[in-house]
Design a protein around this motif. Structure first.
Motif: not given
Length: 154
Positions: A100-116
């Motif tokens: 339904v909705k995929y929200e991503y908070n760029l301000g708190s992202c550590m860019f660790c790439q664990l999600c991908t």
């Protein structure tokens, strides 16, 4: 005895000064690789492993690969991703889950790439964008799925 310590300290200081000057002179004549940012913004390309912001690629039919399983949300160490999904019934009576909705908070992202890495469908990826400066933190919360998008049929 005191004169010998004075002279050895003096020559030791001169020696270290010459070593520093040699390094400075060597760097003076090396080729400079400074990027002229922001003047070269159009042709600037980041390296392949650069992690910009998270994106969900859509094809020309506004379809994406995300099935709303939430594995990326569980893999995120600091709650950057919020996946909202719902169950629906197909024509043949099966219950399926859809995004339904995929929200991503760029301000708190550590860019660790664990999600991908956790995504079994390769539905999300990091892109090459790096200009993310805003005055309001609320603008850093992005909805990655587009309006009216649906899952690709395999």
């Amino acid at each position: 005895m005191e004169e010998k310590n004075y002279l050895s300290g003096l020559f030791g200081g001169i020696k270290t000064l010459c070593i520093g000057l040699k390094t400075t002179l060597r760097e003076l004549f090396t080729k400079k690789i400074t990027e002229q940012y922001p003047e070269n913004r159009d042709e600037l390309k980041m390296f392949d492993r650069f992690r910009g912001s998270l994106t969900m690629p859509h094809n020309e039919n506004n379809e994406h690969k995300c099935v709303g399983c939430g594995l990326c949300q569980m893999a995120c160490p600091n709650g950057t991703i919020k996946v909202t999904s719902e169950f629906y019934e197909t024509e043949d009576g099966k219950k399926k889950k859809r995004l339904v909705k995929y929200e991503y908070n760029l301000g708190s992202c550590m860019f660790c790439q664990l999600c991908t890495r956790a995504c079994p469908h390769d539905a999300i990826t990091f892109d090459q964008t790096f200009e993310n400066a805003v005055f309001d933190r609320a603008k850093l919360i992005k909805t990655l799925n587009r309006e009216g998008s649906k899952v690709m049929e395999k």
